[in-house]
Design an enzyme around this catalytic site. Sequence first.
Site, PDB file in Angstrom:
ATOM      1  N   ASP A  34     103.850  34.579   0.975  1.00  0.00           N
ATOM      2  CA  ASP A  34     104.488  35.135   2.170  1.00  0.00           C
ATOM      3  C   ASP A  34     103.812  36.437   2.558  1.00  0.00           C
ATOM      4  O   ASP A  34     103.259  37.135   1.691  1.00  0.00           O
ATOM      5  CB  ASP A  34     105.986  35.355   1.957  1.00  0.00           C
ATOM      6  CG  ASP A  34     106.695  35.574   3.294  1.00  0.00           C
ATOM      7  OD1 ASP A  34     106.870  34.592   4.035  1.00  0.00           O
ATOM      8  OD2 ASP A  34     107.020  36.727   3.629  1.00  0.00           O
TER       9      ASP A  34
ATOM     10  N   TYR B 182     108.550  44.891   9.492  1.00  0.00           N
ATOM     11  CA  TYR B 182     109.581  44.544   8.498  1.00  0.00           C
ATOM     12  C   TYR B 182     109.832  45.724   7.548  1.00  0.00           C
ATOM     13  O   TYR B 182     110.954  45.975   7.129  1.00  0.00           O
ATOM     14  CB  TYR B 182     109.153  43.324   7.677  1.00  0.00           C
ATOM     15  CG  TYR B 182     109.135  42.033   8.479  1.00  0.00           C
ATOM     16  CD1 TYR B 182     110.282  41.251   8.589  1.00  0.00           C
ATOM     17  CD2 TYR B 182     107.980  41.609   9.122  1.00  0.00           C
ATOM     18  CE1 TYR B 182     110.272  40.072   9.334  1.00  0.00           C
ATOM     19  CE2 TYR B 182     107.967  40.439   9.867  1.00  0.00           C
ATOM     20  CZ  TYR B 182     109.110  39.671   9.970  1.00  0.00           C
ATOM     21  OH  TYR B 182     109.104  38.522  10.703  1.00  0.00           O
TER      22      TYR B 182
ATOM     23  N   ARG C 121     111.583  24.031  -4.851  1.00  0.00           N
ATOM     24  CA  ARG C 121     112.199  25.335  -4.526  1.00  0.00           C
ATOM     25  C   ARG C 121     113.430  25.547  -5.404  1.00  0.00           C
ATOM     26  O   ARG C 121     113.654  26.632  -5.933  1.00  0.00           O
ATOM     27  CB  ARG C 121     112.557  25.320  -3.036  1.00  0.00           C
ATOM     28  CG  ARG C 121     113.499  26.376  -2.539  1.00  0.00           C
ATOM     29  CD  ARG C 121     112.734  27.528  -1.919  1.00  0.00           C
ATOM     30  NE  ARG C 121     113.568  28.378  -1.102  1.00  0.00           N
ATOM     31  CZ  ARG C 121     114.575  29.125  -1.541  1.00  0.00           C
ATOM     32  NH1 ARG C 121     114.915  29.078  -2.798  1.00  0.00           N
ATOM     33  NH2 ARG C 121     115.247  29.896  -0.704  1.00  0.00           N
TER      34      ARG C 121
ATOM     35  N   ARG D 253     109.806  23.251   4.140  1.00  0.00           N
ATOM     36  CA  ARG D 253     111.251  23.057   4.124  1.00  0.00           C
ATOM     37  C   ARG D 253     111.722  21.746   4.752  1.00  0.00           C
ATOM     38  O   ARG D 253     112.859  21.349   4.573  1.00  0.00           O
ATOM     39  CB  ARG D 253     111.945  24.254   4.765  1.00  0.00           C
ATOM     40  CG  ARG D 253     111.773  25.507   3.907  1.00  0.00           C
ATOM     41  CD  ARG D 253     112.773  26.551   4.241  1.00  0.00           C
ATOM     42  NE  ARG D 253     112.563  27.004   5.608  1.00  0.00           N
ATOM     43  CZ  ARG D 253     113.388  27.817   6.239  1.00  0.00           C
ATOM     44  NH1 ARG D 253     114.472  28.246   5.645  1.00  0.00           N
ATOM     45  NH2 ARG D 253     113.130  28.199   7.469  1.00  0.00           N
TER      46      ARG D 253
ATOM     47  N   ARG E 150     106.219  30.295   8.885  1.00  0.00           N
ATOM     48  CA  ARG E 150     105.478  29.044   8.681  1.00  0.00           C
ATOM     49  C   ARG E 150     106.407  28.082   7.974  1.00  0.00           C
ATOM     50  O   ARG E 150     106.759  27.053   8.474  1.00  0.00           O
ATOM     51  CB  ARG E 150     104.211  29.278   7.842  1.00  0.00           C
ATOM     52  CG  ARG E 150     103.117  30.020   8.584  1.00  0.00           C
ATOM     53  CD  ARG E 150     102.394  29.129   9.573  1.00  0.00           C
ATOM     54  NE  ARG E 150     102.270  29.809  10.841  1.00  0.00           N
ATOM     55  CZ  ARG E 150     101.665  29.294  11.906  1.00  0.00           C
ATOM     56  NH1 ARG E 150     101.086  28.128  11.854  1.00  0.00           N
ATOM     57  NH2 ARG E 150     101.632  29.957  13.024  1.00  0.00           N
TER      58      ARG E 150
HETATM   59  O1  1CP Z   1     104.500  31.887  11.581  1.00  0.00           O
HETATM   60  C1  1CP Z   1     104.225  33.087  11.516  1.00  0.00           C
HETATM   61  O2  1CP Z   1     104.313  33.865  12.482  1.00  0.00           O
HETATM   62  C2  1CP Z   1     103.644  33.490  10.224  1.00  0.00           C
HETATM   63  C3  1CP Z   1     103.884  34.860   9.701  1.00  0.00           C
HETATM   64  C4  1CP Z   1     105.026  34.993   8.708  1.00  0.00           C
HETATM   65  C5  1CP Z   1     106.180  35.789   8.831  1.00  0.00           C
HETATM   66  C6  1CP Z   1     106.608  36.605  10.029  1.00  0.00           C
HETATM   67  C7  1CP Z   1     105.038  34.402   7.423  1.00  0.00           C
HETATM   68  C8  1CP Z   1     103.958  33.542   6.907  1.00  0.00           C
HETATM   69  N1  1CP Z   1     106.144  34.891   6.770  1.00  0.00           N
HETATM   70  C9  1CP Z   1     106.877  35.715   7.612  1.00  0.00           C
HETATM   71  C10 1CP Z   1     108.120  36.461   7.261  1.00  0.00           C
HETATM   72  C11 1CP Z   1     109.186  35.563   6.790  1.00  0.00           C
HETATM   73  N2  1CP Z   1     109.164  34.935   5.575  1.00  0.00           N
HETATM   74  C12 1CP Z   1     110.333  35.142   7.494  1.00  0.00           C
HETATM   75  C13 1CP Z   1     110.702  35.541   8.902  1.00  0.00           C
HETATM   76  C14 1CP Z   1     111.712  36.589   8.935  1.00  0.00           C
HETATM   77  C15 1CP Z   1     112.180  36.965  10.324  1.00  0.00           C
HETATM   78  O3  1CP Z   1     111.465  37.652  11.085  1.00  0.00           O
HETATM   79  O4  1CP Z   1     113.313  36.595  10.655  1.00  0.00           O
HETATM   80  C16 1CP Z   1     111.047  34.280   6.639  1.00  0.00           C
HETATM   81  C17 1CP Z   1     112.359  33.637   6.892  1.00  0.00           C
HETATM   82  C18 1CP Z   1     110.261  34.133   5.455  1.00  0.00           C
HETATM   83  C19 1CP Z   1     110.579  33.256   4.285  1.00  0.00           C
HETATM   84  C20 1CP Z   1     109.631  32.156   4.028  1.00  0.00           C
HETATM   85  N3  1CP Z   1     108.258  32.270   3.986  1.00  0.00           N
HETATM   86  C21 1CP Z   1     109.989  30.824   3.704  1.00  0.00           C
HETATM   87  C22 1CP Z   1     111.395  30.270   3.636  1.00  0.00           C
HETATM   88  C23 1CP Z   1     111.995  30.539   2.331  1.00  0.00           C
HETATM   89  C24 1CP Z   1     112.956  29.485   1.926  1.00  0.00           C
HETATM   90  O5  1CP Z   1     112.565  28.515   1.249  1.00  0.00           O
HETATM   91  O6  1CP Z   1     114.128  29.650   2.276  1.00  0.00           O
HETATM   92  C25 1CP Z   1     108.800  30.137   3.440  1.00  0.00           C
HETATM   93  C26 1CP Z   1     108.656  28.718   2.970  1.00  0.00           C
HETATM   94  C27 1CP Z   1     107.699  31.060   3.640  1.00  0.00           C
HETATM   95  C28 1CP Z   1     106.267  30.753   3.412  1.00  0.00           C
HETATM   96  C29 1CP Z   1     105.252  31.279   4.340  1.00  0.00           C
HETATM   97  N4  1CP Z   1     105.427  32.317   5.227  1.00  0.00           N
HETATM   98  C30 1CP Z   1     104.237  32.513   5.910  1.00  0.00           C
HETATM   99  C31 1CP Z   1     103.278  31.572   5.422  1.00  0.00           C
HETATM  100  C32 1CP Z   1     101.870  31.436   5.951  1.00  0.00           C
HETATM  101  C33 1CP Z   1     103.895  30.842   4.404  1.00  0.00           C
HETATM  102  C34 1CP Z   1     103.261  29.857   3.444  1.00  0.00           C
HETATM  103  C35 1CP Z   1     102.805  28.592   3.971  1.00  0.00           C
HETATM  104  C36 1CP Z   1     103.872  27.765   4.615  1.00  0.00           C
HETATM  105  O7  1CP Z   1     104.915  27.553   3.977  1.00  0.00           O
HETATM  106  O8  1CP Z   1     103.600  27.313   5.696  1.00  0.00           O
END
Ligand code: 1CP
Length: 318
Positions: free
Chosen positions: A52, A125, A15, A6, A2
């Site tokens: 997350d 994961y 952040r 960013r 999501r």
């Molecule tokens: O979109 C989807 O399919 C949602 C499910 C999901 C997944 C698979 C979320 C929800 N998080 C994740 C794992 C995850 N978290 C990954 C993917 C890893 C991969 O498979 O390669 C990553 C890169 C993250 C890190 C993450 N989560 C960030 C970035 C961190 C940074 O600042 O560098 C952020 C901002 C999140 C927040 C997040 N993750 C998910 C939600 C619902 C949210 C919160 C709301 C939002 O920011 O929209």
Amino acid sequence: MRQAGRYLPEYRATREQAGGFLDLCYAPDLAEEVTLQPIRRFDFDAAILFADILLIPQALGQELWFETGEGPRLSLISNAESLSLDGAQNFLAPVFDTVRRLSQSLPQHVALIGFAGAPWTVASYMVAGRGTPDQAPARHLAHSDAAAFQSIIDVLVAATIDYLAAQVAAGAEVLQIFESWAASLLGDDFERWCVAPMAAIIAGLRARGIKTPIIAFPRAAKAHMGDYCDAVKCDGLGLDTSADIETIRAQTGPDMVLQGNLDPMVLVEGGEKLEKQIALILQKTRGTKHIFNLGHGIVPQTPPEHVARLIELVRGEN
Ligand code: 1CP
């Protein structure tokens, strides 16, 4: 995935202030702030909690860290032996604190969405120790030692029910459950590892008297969506970018609330292509129960002006 904030300079600033991504997730004042930022800018109808899906494995005792520029890393597990439900919800208490703060600070008309990952996606994961394109390590464990994999799924189901129930108690008004990797399972495997755990979580919440609407997001699942919704008993269905809205609507019937499915890359591009895509979705969904949204997470290179334009176009229709 999501990763809503960013694309916003104010997110990047907060952040930075937090230090690491996980520090941000566990700092209720800062997590509240980044949840509110897009609402202040764009006046969306709903806000999604900043957290997350991988916080649950960490709360269960698995090590979790984020490699800068790469993504999540977890210590490896192949069964539930090292996982413990004791203390997990205490560990997650800062998240509930964030929800409580948001239910006070969000404008009345903005719905607060709490969330969790679905067990299959989270387990993928936990078993691989990182994100994978095809979830091969989890699929392998599910086939080679189904009992061990089931034990991980069972712990996740129990932890997720507690986690979502606590979010509701703290003020979440809608719940969304992300099954981002639904497409890697088919047939019986999809039934056992995606459908059954999702159904168990929703049934578990209902058994506790929780009536909060629940949106399931089985991204790019290849199953018949009418059958999926009937089986898991969700109230809403998130559609990824590949879903054809009219086909899914025909499968689910008129009562299911659908959500999605604008392509995030079209939002990056903007211009005429964006205008056309929005018009098409509005035309296909007119008069139906549909929540306008993207089909997957917003990408960091999205110009905020394109989001502002999207809101104008969607609101202009109503
Ligand atoms: O979109 C989807 O399919 C949602 C499910 C999901 C997944 C698979 C979320 C929800 N998080 C994740 C794992 C995850 N978290 C990954 C993917 C890893 C991969 O498979 O390669 C990553 C890169 C993250 C890190 C993450 N989560 C960030 C970035 C961190 C940074 O600042 O560098 C952020 C901002 C999140 C927040 C997040 N993750 C998910 C939600 C619902 C949210 C919160 C709301 C939002 O920011 O929209």
